[in-house]
Each structure stands twice: as structure tokens, then as C-alpha cells.
Motif scaffolding. Structure first.
Motif, PDB file in Angstrom:
ATOM      1  N   ARG A  35      -8.624   6.924  -7.287  1.00 51.65           N
ATOM      2  CA  ARG A  35      -8.001   6.804  -8.613  1.00 51.65           C
ATOM      3  C   ARG A  35      -6.931   7.891  -8.727  1.00 51.65           C
ATOM      4  N   VAL A  36      -5.960   7.623  -9.576  1.00 54.73           N
ATOM      5  CA  VAL A  36      -4.852   8.566  -9.768  1.00 54.73           C
ATOM      6  C   VAL A  36      -5.116   9.381 -11.030  1.00 54.73           C
ATOM      7  N   GLU A  37      -4.978  10.686 -10.896  1.00 58.88           N
ATOM      8  CA  GLU A  37      -5.113  11.577 -12.052  1.00 58.88           C
ATOM      9  C   GLU A  37      -3.976  12.598 -11.978  1.00 58.88           C
ATOM     10  N   GLY A  38      -3.028  12.440 -12.878  1.00 58.61           N
ATOM     11  CA  GLY A  38      -1.836  13.280 -12.829  1.00 58.61           C
ATOM     12  C   GLY A  38      -1.021  12.926 -11.606  1.00 58.61           C
ATOM     13  N   ASP A  39      -0.763  13.904 -10.762  1.00 58.51           N
ATOM     14  CA  ASP A  39       0.001  13.655  -9.539  1.00 58.51           C
ATOM     15  C   ASP A  39      -0.893  13.677  -8.306  1.00 58.51           C
ATOM     16  N   LYS A  40      -2.212  13.553  -8.520  1.00 55.78           N
ATOM     17  CA  LYS A  40      -3.138  13.629  -7.389  1.00 55.78           C
ATOM     18  C   LYS A  40      -3.949  12.334  -7.272  1.00 55.78           C
ATOM     19  N   ILE A  41      -4.314  12.010  -6.040  1.00 56.96           N
ATOM     20  CA  ILE A  41      -5.229  10.901  -5.770  1.00 56.96           C
ATOM     21  C   ILE A  41      -6.631  11.499  -5.598  1.00 56.96           C
ATOM     22  N   LEU A  42      -7.530  11.122  -6.486  1.00 59.02           N
ATOM     23  CA  LEU A  42      -8.904  11.614  -6.420  1.00 59.02           C
ATOM     24  C   LEU A  42      -9.795  10.590  -5.707  1.00 59.02           C
ATOM     25  N   ILE A  43     -10.872  11.069  -5.096  1.00 56.94           N
ATOM     26  CA  ILE A  43     -11.730  10.236  -4.249  1.00 56.94           C
ATOM     27  C   ILE A  43     -13.159  10.275  -4.753  1.00 56.94           C
ATOM     28  N   ASP A  44     -13.775   9.084  -4.874  1.00 60.75           N
ATOM     29  CA  ASP A  44     -15.201   8.982  -5.168  1.00 60.75           C
ATOM     30  C   ASP A  44     -15.876   8.357  -3.932  1.00 60.75           C
ATOM     31  N   SER A  45     -16.303   9.208  -3.019  1.00 60.05           N
ATOM     32  CA  SER A  45     -16.832   8.734  -1.732  1.00 60.05           C
ATOM     33  C   SER A  45     -18.091   7.899  -1.876  1.00 60.05           C
ATOM     34  N   ARG A  46     -18.821   8.053  -2.973  1.00 61.45           N
ATOM     35  CA  ARG A  46     -20.062   7.294  -3.147  1.00 61.45           C
ATOM     36  C   ARG A  46     -19.812   5.790  -3.281  1.00 61.45           C
ATOM     37  N   LYS A  47     -18.605   5.415  -3.632  1.00 58.42           N
ATOM     38  CA  LYS A  47     -18.299   3.988  -3.776  1.00 58.42           C
ATOM     39  C   LYS A  47     -17.823   3.350  -2.467  1.00 58.42           C
ATOM     40  N   CYS A  48     -17.661   4.137  -1.420  1.00 60.62           N
ATOM     41  CA  CYS A  48     -17.103   3.637  -0.170  1.00 60.62           C
ATOM     42  C   CYS A  48     -18.113   2.771   0.584  1.00 60.62           C
ATOM     43  N   THR A  49     -17.628   1.674   1.174  1.00 62.66           N
ATOM     44  CA  THR A  49     -18.462   0.791   1.995  1.00 62.66           C
ATOM     45  C   THR A  49     -18.020   0.790   3.458  1.00 62.66           C
ATOM     46  N   ALA A  50     -17.061   1.604   3.818  1.00 61.32           N
ATOM     47  CA  ALA A  50     -16.502   1.670   5.172  1.00 61.32           C
ATOM     48  C   ALA A  50     -15.868   0.341   5.582  1.00 61.32           C
ATOM     49  N   CYS A  51     -15.159  -0.291   4.636  1.00 61.23           N
ATOM     50  CA  CYS A  51     -14.484  -1.556   4.942  1.00 61.23           C
ATOM     51  C   CYS A  51     -13.181  -1.335   5.702  1.00 61.23           C
ATOM     52  N   HIS A  52     -12.678  -0.076   5.718  1.00 66.21           N
ATOM     53  CA  HIS A  52     -11.488   0.311   6.483  1.00 66.21           C
ATOM     54  C   HIS A  52     -10.187  -0.279   5.944  1.00 66.21           C
ATOM     55  N   ARG A  53     -10.217  -0.875   4.765  1.00 65.42           N
ATOM     56  CA  ARG A  53      -8.979  -1.437   4.221  1.00 65.42           C
ATOM     57  C   ARG A  53      -7.954  -0.329   3.980  1.00 65.42           C
ATOM     58  N   CYS A  54      -8.398   0.785   3.390  1.00 63.81           N
ATOM     59  CA  CYS A  54      -7.458   1.866   3.073  1.00 63.81           C
ATOM     60  C   CYS A  54      -6.896   2.485   4.351  1.00 63.81           C
ATOM     61  N   ILE A  55      -7.762   2.652   5.351  1.00 57.86           N
ATOM     62  CA  ILE A  55      -7.328   3.243   6.619  1.00 57.86           C
ATOM     63  C   ILE A  55      -6.295   2.343   7.288  1.00 57.86           C
ATOM     64  N   SER A  56      -6.543   1.030   7.231  1.00 56.43           N
ATOM     65  CA  SER A  56      -5.629   0.078   7.867  1.00 56.43           C
ATOM     66  C   SER A  56      -4.275   0.033   7.186  1.00 56.43           C
ATOM     67  N   MET A  57      -4.252   0.263   5.877  1.00 55.31           N
ATOM     68  CA  MET A  57      -3.014   0.120   5.114  1.00 55.31           C
ATOM     69  C   MET A  57      -2.262   1.433   4.918  1.00 55.31           C
ATOM     70  N   CYS A  58      -2.864   2.546   5.279  1.00 55.42           N
ATOM     71  CA  CYS A  58      -2.181   3.835   5.090  1.00 55.42           C
ATOM     72  C   CYS A  58      -1.055   3.975   6.108  1.00 55.42           C
ATOM     73  N   PRO A  59       0.199   4.140   5.662  1.00 58.48           N
ATOM     74  CA  PRO A  59       1.329   4.207   6.600  1.00 58.48           C
ATOM     75  C   PRO A  59       1.423   5.529   7.359  1.00 58.48           C
ATOM     76  N   ARG A  60       0.650   6.540   6.930  1.00 55.66           N
ATOM     77  CA  ARG A  60       0.755   7.871   7.560  1.00 55.66           C
ATOM     78  C   ARG A  60      -0.527   8.286   8.277  1.00 55.66           C
ATOM     79  N   ASP A  61      -1.488   7.364   8.400  1.00 52.08           N
ATOM     80  CA  ASP A  61      -2.791   7.704   9.014  1.00 52.08           C
ATOM     81  C   ASP A  61      -3.375   8.970   8.403  1.00 52.08           C
ATOM     82  N   ALA A  62      -3.313   9.047   7.084  1.00 54.08           N
ATOM     83  CA  ALA A  62      -3.727  10.268   6.395  1.00 54.08           C
ATOM     84  C   ALA A  62      -5.186  10.243   5.945  1.00 54.08           C
ATOM     85  N   ILE A  63      -5.850   9.087   6.097  1.00 59.57           N
ATOM     86  CA  ILE A  63      -7.214   8.941   5.566  1.00 59.57           C
ATOM     87  C   ILE A  63      -8.226   9.053   6.699  1.00 59.57           C
TER      88      ILE A  63
END
Length: 503
Positions: A35-63
Motif C-alpha cells: 500500500r502507498v502511504e505518502g511517498d513510501k510503499i509499505l509492506i504487509d508480509s502477512r498477506k503474502c501467498t508467494a504468488c510471485h506476481r510482484c516479483i515478475s512485474m517489478c522492472p528493477r528486480d527490487a523485490i
């Protein structure tokens, strides 16, 4: 008193130096991890299912994704999963649901079977230079052929042949219903099998009108809930399959949550919008082989005896005896689904503890039908956890005529086997009815990927057959001389009817 929370299963982190704040992770995660809060992207790891969608779509391999960053004290009996299951059930008092196939660490028999190869005195065959016959016919075969001469003196076949399905490759796509998976996923599969000259199953959810152009390459299913079943549905399929059981959950029915019953699913399944689609455990008109035979003949009568009828059962300990009864029921093929078969949702206790491996089931059924002299009366279709072309070749050598693949075809569409299909939030657009997620599947690209998979496995099957000195799928079927067991105990090799390595 409170039970508190269990340790996080996954820890998601972002390399802030690499991150360009493009927000693709926020847009692509359907589970709300970012989720976005101000100018930062915050992470709630408890909701993650390891579907890898975010990793696949990140253009900078930052995740980055780490599994179990905080773990429990190790214990030989009380595993992490055992403890978390108890905590969750103590909190909810409910049955634990799970997706995909059996997740326990049972030995995989396929991995303990090796294929034989020919050398020198019985040379191998080069499939690039010599023809390999992979065409497969599913249905009843006559025990003998009779011929006659016509008035012009030409020889004609006098034996009346039962309707068969003609497959250009012994690989089909298993039954995954509209509702359990999205329409775009089904369309991708339908286009792929049409191109490859094979078939896909509709699942128990009826047939959406968008699939009508591909109906000649679909097998329609009649399950205990009879969702979407009418004469138009039956006549559209190239074959009909009666679903008695499913490998991921033998002995119980199915449940599609009402949240996934959108307008289109409601119309296709012929059930009220938003209502749960619950399939009972038994068919309420089948309590014996005689009852099953009556339904088989009724379906054939309804379609003028023009289509083969299959019967799908879960692999259980008396599977061979059940299959022998099915062979005498007028059915044209028996589908056996092993305990590693995938599913959108099953009680975890069933998925992981009920049923038997597909390898043992194929061998037992093939042997029983041969012993009783009725192997020609019914084809055998194997499914449940086939991962590659070697599994395919070994299944046929054990006695199968063809196979269904399910999870493998979904992985070709992008599935990461995160096992959360039942939540309806699949970020890859597969196991969901949320239109913004469904739209993520381009059916042309999806069809190309699935067709490529089938094509690649078919090429590899040809290579394996050639190495074994076999140029016809008929010569591989039930040819257990081409298999050897490695690190299998004597009792299992007796069930499989294969020799040990070196023999």
C-alpha cells in the motif's frame, strides 16, 4: 487469554535503492500486500501467498521474498504445519481448505522408475528421420475384425466400430470448470488443444457460449451436481465424462463459493447468482455398477450413440475392481485420478491423506483388465500430478492410453502454485472471476504457451520412444519391459509389475 499470531510464512522486502516507485507491485498484488502511504510503499508480509506476481512485474528486480524468516523450535513429530493447523482450527473451529495437489513428502514413484534404451543389437530409432506414430484413439476396440467383399469385389470392414476420440498426441487437458478457473483461462486451453489436435475437459460447470467454437475439442462433464447439464450441453461435447471421484478429494463432493458465482457463471451453471455450487459426495442415482451402466446408456441414448462416454474415478485401493466394473458398464474409457491431482479447493486432510498414487493405480487397473480379458473394452486415461514428458512416457508404459494434465497447463499460463485458488484472488487471472484480474490473461498468448508445452512434451515423448526402439505409441502402451524400478521395495515392484534395475 489469546492464542496470538503465528510467525510470518513469508517476508517481503524492497531494495529501496533499486525501487523506482513505479507502483507496479501495488497495482499487481490482489492480496493487498503493498500500500502507498505518502511517498513510501509499505509492506504487509502477512498477506503474502508467494504468488510471485510482484516479483515478475517489478522492472528493477527490487523485490525479495524469504520463506519462514522466523521459525519454530524444531521437533520430529510436531512439525510447523501440524502446529499451525491446530492453532488455526482452535481459532476458527472450521475445516482447513487447501489448493493444488498433495503436499506431504510421500515418495514420488515416477522418480523411482527409469526408462530402458536400446543399443547395438536392438538399435534405437531417430525420430527426426523416421516416422513416429503418436496418434491415439480413445474408446472401445473390437476383439476381432471381420471383413466382407462388396458387389464390386472390394474388401470392406464388416465390424461396426464404436465411436472413438482421435488424438494427435496422447496429452489432454483435464477438467477445470468455469467458476473454478476464469473464462480467459478456459479459452486459452481450448484454443491450445484445438491447435494441437487434442481435447480439454469443461469441468462440472457447464460450457460457456464462448467455448462453442472449440466444442469439437472439448469433453463435457456430468458430475453429481449436474450443473449446466442439458441436451444442448451434451450434444456439443466430442465426448461425455461422468465424474464419480477426484484424486485430490476422493469420497467427497465439490464446493464453489458463491463469491465466484458471477452472472456468467450463474447462467452457465444454471444456478442462482452468488449462490454456493455444492456437488454432493455421491450421484443420487448411482449406488451400483448397474446404476452407473444405466446412466452411461442414458447419455449415449440422448446423443444417439455417437459419442464415447468416459467415467472418472479417484485412485483408491480397490480401483482395479471398480475399473473392471466400469469396463462392463458400456463406458468407453475409465479416467483414474491419482492422489497428487490438483484442485481449486479441498479439505487439507483429504488432499494429503486419502487416495493412492497414480502410478500404482494405472498398473493395477491395466493388469486387472488384461487378466479378465476386457482391456479392449475400455481405454485408460491417467491424471494426477504429471509434471513432465518422462511422467507421460512412464504412465503409458504402465498401461495408460493417454493422460490428462491440469496443474502443468495452468503453470504454462502463469500459475505459481501458491495454493490459494479457493480465495478467488488469483493475481494471474486464472482461479478468479474478478474481471480486472481475469483481463490479465491474453488468450492468444496463453494458448500459445499451452500449445508450446504440449508440443514440447510430444517431441520429448518421440525421443524417449525412439531411444527405446519404439516407433508407435501402441508398442509403448503397457510395455513394462521398458521400465525398471530403482530404490523401490519388492512389494511395490510387484504391484507395478516391473523388474529392478540391472535385471
Amino acid at each position: 487469554m489469546t492464542l496470538g499470531s503465528v510467525p510470518m510464512r513469508y517476508k517481503v522486502s524492497i531494495d529501496r535503492d533499486q525501487c523506482m516507485q513505479c507502483m507496479r507491485c501495488v497495482d499487481n498484488c490482489s492480496y493487498g500486500v503493498y500500500r502507498v502511504e505518502g511517498d513510501k510503499i509499505l509492506i504487509d508480509s502477512r498477506k503474502c501467498t508467494a504468488c510471485h506476481r510482484c516479483i515478475s512485474m517489478c522492472p528493477r528486480d527490487a523485490i525479495n521474498l524469504q520463506e519462514r524468516p522466523v521459525d519454530y523450535r524444531s521437533h520430529p513429530l510436531w512439525s510447523v504445519q501440524a502446529r499451525e493447523d491446530i492453532i488455526n482450527q482452535a481459532r476458527t473451529g472450521k475445516i482447513i481448505l487447501a489448493g493444488m495437489g498433495n503436499a506431504l513428502d510421500y515418495p514420488i514413484i515416477f522418480d523411482r522408475l527409469v526408462l530402458d534404451a536400446c543399443q547395438v543389437t536392438n538399435p534405437s530409432i531417430d525420430p527426426l528421420r523416421e516416422p513416429m506414430e503418436l496418434r491415439t484413439y480413445l474408446g472401445k476396440k473390437p476383439s476381432r475384425l471381420e471383413f466382407k467383399k462388396n458387389d464390386q469385389g472390394d474388401v470392406e470392414l464388416a465390424t461396426e466400430l464404436a465411436p472413438n476420440l482421435k488424438l494427435e498426441t496422447p496429452i489432454m487437458i483435464g477438467h477445470m470448470s468455469y467458476g473454478a478457473i476464469s473464462l480467459n483461462a478456459q479459452l486459452s486451453l481450448a484454443k491450445a488443444v484445438t491447435e494441437m489436435g487434442t481435447f480439454m475437459g469443461t469441468g462440472e460447470g457447464g460450457m460457456h457460449k464462448a467455448l462453442h467454437p472449440y466444442q469439437d475439442h472439448t469433453i463435457v462433464q456430468v458430475a453429481s451436481g449436474r450443473f449446466g447439464v442439458d441436451i444442448d450441453y451434451l450434444e456439443r461435447g466430442a465426448a461425455i465424462e461422468i465424474k464419480i471421484g477426484q484424486g485430490a478429494k476422493p469420497g467427497i463432493g465439490g464446493h464453489l463459493p458463491g463469491e465466484k458465482v458471477c452472472v456468467d457463471v450463474s447462467c452457465t451453471r444454471m444456478i442462482p447468482l452468488g449462490s454456493d455450487a455444492i456437488s454432493p459426495a455421491p450421484h443420487h442415482d448411482i449406488y451400483s455398477i448397474e446404476d452407473l451402466a444405466q446412466l452411461v446408456r442414458s447419455l449415449k441414448e440422448a446423443t444417439e450413440w455417437k459419442k464415447p462416454v468416459f467415467v472418472k474415478i479417484a485412485a483408491v485401493h480397490n480401483v482395479a475392481a471398480i475399473a473392471a466394473g466400469i469396463a462392463r458398464s458400456s463406458a468407453d474409457a475409465v479416467v483414474i485420478d491419482g492422489f497428487r491431482g490438483g484442485t481449486g479447493a479441498a479439505p487439507k486432510v483429504f488432499r494429503d491423506n486419502v487416495g493412492i498414487p497414480i502410478e500404482a493405480a494405472i498398473a493395477a487397473v491395466d493388469q486387472k483388465l488384461n487378466d479378465q480379458g476386457v482391456r479392449n473394452e475400455v481405454s485408460i486415461i491417467a491424471s494426477g500430478g504429471l509434471r513432465n514428458s518422462a511422467d507421460l512416457a512412464k504412465s503409458i508404459a504402465l498401461g495408460a492410453d493417454a493422460v490428462y494434465i491440469g496443474t502443468a497447463s495452468l503453470i504454462a499460463l502463469g500459475c505459481r502454485v501458491c495454493g490459494n485458488c479457493y480465495r478467488g484472488l488469483c493475481p494471474w487471472g486464472i482461479a478468479t472471476q474478478r474481471q480486472d484480474l481475469v483481463d490479465r490473461i491474453d488468450t492468444e498468448i496463453g494458448a500459445r504457451s499451452v500449445a508450446n508445452l504440449i508440443h514440447a512434451w510430444t517431441l520429448e515423448l518421440s525421443e524417449l520412444m525412439g531411444a527405446a526402439g519404439i516407433n508407435s505409441i501402441e508398442s509403448l502402451r503397457g510395455n513394462r519391459e521398458r521400465l525398471r524400478g530403482y530404490m523401490l521395495d519388492e512389494s511395490m515392484m510387484k504391484v507395478l509389475n516391473v523388474n529392478p534395475v540391472g535385471a
